[in-house]
Scaffold this active site. Structure first.
Site, PDB file in Angstrom:
ATOM      1  N   ASP A   1       2.789   9.128  -0.210  1.00  0.00           N
ATOM      2  CA  ASP A   1       3.329  10.429   0.189  1.00  0.00           C
ATOM      3  C   ASP A   1       2.222  11.491   0.249  1.00  0.00           C
ATOM      4  OD1 ASP A   1       5.415  12.115   0.903  1.00  0.00           O
ATOM      5  OD2 ASP A   1       6.709  11.474  -0.750  1.00  0.00           O
TER       6      ASP A   1
ATOM      7  N   ASP B   1      12.247  14.444   5.878  1.00  0.00           N
ATOM      8  CA  ASP B   1      13.261  13.562   5.287  1.00  0.00           C
ATOM      9  C   ASP B   1      14.586  13.633   6.047  1.00  0.00           C
ATOM     10  OD1 ASP B   1      11.242  13.435   3.470  1.00  0.00           O
ATOM     11  OD2 ASP B   1      12.487  13.811   1.715  1.00  0.00           O
TER      12      ASP B   1
HETATM   13  C1  GLA Z   1       9.214  13.074  -0.003  1.00  0.00           C
HETATM   14  C2  GLA Z   1       9.388  11.865   0.908  1.00  0.00           C
HETATM   15  C3  GLA Z   1      10.694  11.183   0.575  1.00  0.00           C
HETATM   16  C4  GLA Z   1      10.712  10.749  -0.881  1.00  0.00           C
HETATM   17  C5  GLA Z   1      10.450  11.966  -1.781  1.00  0.00           C
HETATM   18  C6  GLA Z   1      10.204  11.574  -3.223  1.00  0.00           C
HETATM   19  O1  GLA Z   1      10.165  14.056   0.251  1.00  0.00           O
HETATM   20  O2  GLA Z   1       9.368  12.260   2.245  1.00  0.00           O
HETATM   21  O3  GLA Z   1      10.912  10.067   1.421  1.00  0.00           O
HETATM   22  O4  GLA Z   1       9.728   9.765  -1.076  1.00  0.00           O
HETATM   23  O5  GLA Z   1       9.275  12.681  -1.360  1.00  0.00           O
HETATM   24  O6  GLA Z   1       9.983  12.665  -4.044  1.00  0.00           O
END
Ligand code: GLA
Length: 408
Positions: A153, A211
């Site tokens: 990430d 997301d």
């Molecule tokens: C980000 C990513 C998500 C998830 C969260 C975890 O938002 O895009 O897919 O992995 O972090 O905290």
């Protein structure tokens, strides 16, 4: 100067990305087709544990998902306990009491693979320890545990593309040197156009979007619903192929508003089954990684049947690896087409409207498809030999999927 540097990095990465696309390497071979599996985010979030992963592994085997092709169980954020005196990562000891090697061995004993999560900064999105500065050590630690997949990430990291490329490249190299084949999922969400450089950084898939939320369409750029994401994917088709895939995020199918992140703490109530069915069909057409995050131990029959549909999975996992493109757009009607390795074509007839409709498409005149052709209806599992017209009765937000094969 900064702009020039950024452009040069993206340009150099793009050139090697195009070159890499022509010649598949052993590293590419870790993801010759889009990865399929399950991820702990949205539904379990901070409650992810050894027990959850074992239960999901058992369910995946028992309910036929493994046989359908699902393989990875990915532990997302919040697994880390900290670093020990030698700076080695260790998991939260309450939720992972036997450690990660034990869990990986269990998952492998079921014939499945295990993934883990980290971040290219000192802290992850959830605020636990990330890998920045410890890439080599962490990659070796993951390899020693038997990890097969890393989602990496980008929270708490600098915004510019040059730094993102170099941080991702560093972890990519560390994984390549770890002594274990580990699929590398780059997750910087799209703002730095990772489709231009992620493959050159070692990535096998790269998130193209923020997301996903469990809503059909939110029209809010900060809360991307399924349609908001789908609409962004069309222009990216040429960047995907065997060894490197666009990743339009986890499948919302079957969550029905139960995930806390995907529902934004209950603000979104989820989608209808028809909408989830279309979502799955579109993600299959797009060659998207098929990563679920619903509770696999409590799936209803309709969702299980959908998610194990061998025709749709066959389209997604087709070895040619060509992401679908739109061949017709007329008002709320959208038709996507995806060539398959055996010369057939998968076609998705999609009703974007919330009203039901009947669509009649002349295969030769409107879709420019050869004649004679046999049309196989994926939902009805029915063949239409010598089809001249495709007739689809579609509910609102519904789609029909056909596989068209040249007839003798
Ligand atoms: C980000 C990513 C998500 C998830 C969260 C975890 O938002 O895009 O897919 O992995 O972090 O905290």
């Amino acid at each position: 100067m900064k702009l020039l540097k950024t452009a040069l990095v993206a340009c150099a990465a793009f050139i090697s990305q195009s070159a890499a696309a022509q010649q598949l390497t052993a590293w590419d071979s870790l993801a010759l087709t889009p990865p399929m599996g399950w991820n702990s985010w949205n539904f379990f979030e901070g409650k992810v544990s050894e027990k959850v992963i074992m239960d999901m592994a058992d369910a995946m085997v028992a309910n036929g998902m493994k046989a359908a092709g699902y393989q990875y169980l990915v532990i997302d954020d919040y697994w880390v306990g900290g670093r020990d005196r030698q700076n080695k990562l260790f998991p939260d000891t309450e939720r992972f009491p036997h450690g990660m090697k034990y869990l990986a061995d269990y998952v492998h004993s079921k014939g499945l693979k295990i993934g883990i999560y980290s971040d290219a900064a000192t802290l992850t999105c959830g605020g636990v320890t990330g890998s920045y500065g410890f890439e080599e050590l962490d990659a070796k630690t993951f390899a020693s545990w038997g990890i097969d997949y890393l989602k990496y990430d980008y929270c708490n990291a600098p915004e510019d593309v040059a730094t993102a490329f170099s941080r991702y490249h560093k972890m990519g190299d560390a994984l390549k040197n770890s002594g274990r084949p580990i699929v590398y999922a780059i997750c910087e969400w799209g703002p730095r156009k990772p489709w231009l450089w992620a493959k050159a950084a070692g990535g096998h898939l790269w998130r193209t979007t923020w997301d996903s939320r469990d809503v059909w369409e939110s029209k809010n750029k900060d809360l991307t619903g399924i349609m908001d994401i789908f609409n962004q994917q069309e222009s990216l088709a040429n960047y995907a192929g065997p060894g490197g895939w666009n990743d339009p995020d986890l499948l919302m199918v079957g969550l029905y508003g139960k995930g806390s992140s995907s529902s934004v703490n209950g603000r979104f109530k989820g989608c209808t089954f028809t909408e989830y069915r279309t979502h799955f069909a579109l993600w299959c057409m797009l060659d998207a990684p098929l990563m679920l995050n619903l509770d696999l131990t409590k799936m209803d029959a309709a969702n299980l049947q959908l998610l194990t549909n061998k025709h749709l999975i066959g389209i997604n996992q087709d070895e040619l690896g060509k992401q679908a493109t739109t061949i017709l757009r007329r008002g709320d009607l959208q038709v996507l087409s995806k060539p398959l390795k055996n010369g057939a074509i998968a076609v998705c007839v999609f009703n974007r409207s919330d009203k039901p409709t009947t669509v009649k498409l002349n295969l030769k005149k409107e879709l420019n498809v050869w004649q004679p052709v046999t049309a196989f209806d994926v939902w009805k599992e029915k063949n239409y030999p010598k089809a001249a017209v495709l007739e689809s009765n579609l509910d609102g937000h519904d789609c029909a999927v056909y596989i068209l094969t040249k007839a003798e």
